[in-house]
Design an enzyme around this catalytic site. Sequence first.
Site, PDB file in Angstrom:
ATOM      1  N   LYS A  61       0.813  -1.259  -0.023  1.00 41.68           N
ATOM      2  CA  LYS A  61      -0.078  -0.134  -0.048  1.00 41.68           C
ATOM      3  C   LYS A  61       0.809   1.248   0.244  1.00 41.68           C
ATOM      4  O   LYS A  61       1.975   1.396   0.646  1.00 41.68           O
ATOM      5  CB  LYS A  61      -0.772  -0.042   1.350  1.00 41.68           C
ATOM      6  CG  LYS A  61      -1.729   1.085   1.137  1.00 41.68           C
ATOM      7  CD  LYS A  61      -2.853   0.993   2.547  1.00 41.68           C
ATOM      8  CE  LYS A  61      -3.915   2.107   2.582  1.00 41.68           C
ATOM      9  NZ  LYS A  61      -4.806   1.765   3.619  1.00 41.68           N
ATOM     10  N   SER A  96      -9.819   2.431   2.661  1.00 40.39           N
ATOM     11  CA  SER A  96      -9.032   2.983   1.952  1.00 40.39           C
ATOM     12  C   SER A  96      -7.987   1.898   0.927  1.00 40.39           C
ATOM     13  O   SER A  96      -7.393   2.354   0.069  1.00 40.39           O
ATOM     14  CB  SER A  96      -8.261   4.087   2.634  1.00 40.39           C
ATOM     15  OG  SER A  96      -7.353   3.404   3.525  1.00 40.39           O
ATOM     16  N   SER A 113     -10.401   0.121   6.710  1.00 38.52           N
ATOM     17  CA  SER A 113      -9.830   0.138   5.639  1.00 38.52           C
ATOM     18  C   SER A 113      -8.929  -1.117   5.200  1.00 38.52           C
ATOM     19  O   SER A 113      -8.715  -1.148   4.149  1.00 38.52           O
ATOM     20  CB  SER A 113      -8.798   1.247   5.592  1.00 38.52           C
ATOM     21  OG  SER A 113      -9.373   2.476   5.393  1.00 38.52           O
TER      22      SER A 113
END
Lengths: 493, 99
Positions: free
Chosen positions: A78, A159, A183
């Site tokens: 990420k 997210s 998330s």
Amino acid sequence: MTNPADLTLAQLRDALKAKDVSSLEATDAYLTRIEKAKALNAYVTVTADKARDMAKASDAKLAKGEGGPIEGVPLGIKDLFCTEDVLTTAGSHILDGFKPRYESTVTSQLWRDGGVMLGKLNMDEFAMGSSNETSFYGNVVNPWRREDGGNTDLTPGGSSGGSSASVAARLCAAATATDTGGSIRQPASLTNTVGVKPTYGRVSRWGVVAFASSLDQAGPIAQDVRDAAIMLKSMAGHDPKDSTSVDRPVPDYEAVLGQSLKGLKIGVPKEYRVDGMPDEIEKLWAQGIEWMKDAGCEIVDISLPMTKYALPVYYIVAPAEASSNLARYDGVKYGLRAKEYTDITSMYEETRAEGFGDEVKRRILIGTYVLSAGYYDAYYLRAQKVRKRIFDEFTDAFSKVDLILTPSAPSAAFGLGEKTNDPVQMYLNDVFTVTANLAGLPGASVPAGYDRQGLPLGLQLLAKPFDEETMFKGLFALEQAAGANKRPNEWWA
Amino acid sequence: MSIDKETVRKVAKLARIAEPEQRLEPLAKELSGILGWIEQLNEVDIEGVEAMASAVDVKLPMREDVLQDGPTGGGQPENVVANAPKTEDHFFVVPKVVE
């Protein structure tokens, strides 16, 4: 021979150790897939050269019978994790060109254990969003589509939308993710992947771009429960560079998979229902309860009446912490500086106006407001006290049960653009996940079934602090019972 | 509580975000919507409840007061300023702040 990019992380790990496949072959297989999957927009940066170099180094170790627990396994990271000399954007314009001079603790541990970095994964800007629509780098598209022939592009959740989409589309063996309000778990639920948010303090936050420091926690998104267990073992552990990192040994989470659940008490909180929740989710939850009974668990009805206040608390605490954390983006130390300004104050103001997207600005303004003179007690202090009540409620519940079973998200994947007009509607996505962040508890989503459109739905398990082992046992049992291991049709390739 | 345009202007100033005049009114509406939804916290009895700032019950750890090795250590100004938009001799360069 099967494509190495079709194997689970555990299968690939074993194939690499047995020299049935090389890390370079696996890495190239993933890079080829990534190249063909541009329509998903899952990666912000692909580090192909670095990946091949790391793969060759892994192959050299494997040839000598050496190497770490995940030696040669290609991973997606990420874009919230700082990676040395590799662009790290946090999905924001304001970090343009930022190439950290250091490596986050989590990623350095993954490389220590033999992982290979394929690249950096798209995400909501500063991890603020539940649909990956706030990224400066554009929406990520869910590999899953409705079976109505309409080809509507759906959200992969947020997210960590790049993480969930890339694992679902097999653009990496597994991915890192972070969870401040849901998330990791909500995107996992929307993409038929496993997402694990560990106990607060289990995984170091050092080198992870900060959003809300008392809630942020990193964890894996993976193809199955075993892969998530392997990933978490490498990611977790004490780090003196994070003062909230807890000094406890890291168990072998993989070793508990398949152990009996007989006699475990599973709490079912009646408050985990929302208006308009599809009956399919309600039914899946009931099915999950049956699966746990079949595994020898005792079901205990519990009540968590503070649940409805968790999101409002979150939308005070998280923006307050974010407004403080994001004060560092001022056009001085890194990233973007506005071209037009008159003095230092206008340099700050113009840089931040240009560099932050609408959702980030909205949250900074909310955070600044609730911390400002005259409103601090009414909002921030009150929220901290309600947070304590939520925490106490969970402590009480966990004196009676070992795990809590709930749905992961109130809906399946929705269409991109469907919820962007009303911030509060978007926030409600995290209604079942946010409590674990406020209370610091471990929580995870596991694929459990599909709705009538063929879209994946997840179930969530919550556990006592630092009892990830019991959680993994439960996740594995649910995974075995559900057998929800379909893959999306590769319409993008 | 609803937020008016002037409050948005003030908060944006505190947050150092330039908001154009035409954005103030829409922002006031959006923020009021969110805060209106948050108002439900007023229903909760918080009498005698302590404020919770952290989910971990640990004391802030202390370490020896010595120079660290690695990225948190000293003596590496080039790394500190490596990503700055404007630098000179290991200093950050900003517009003049003292008249």
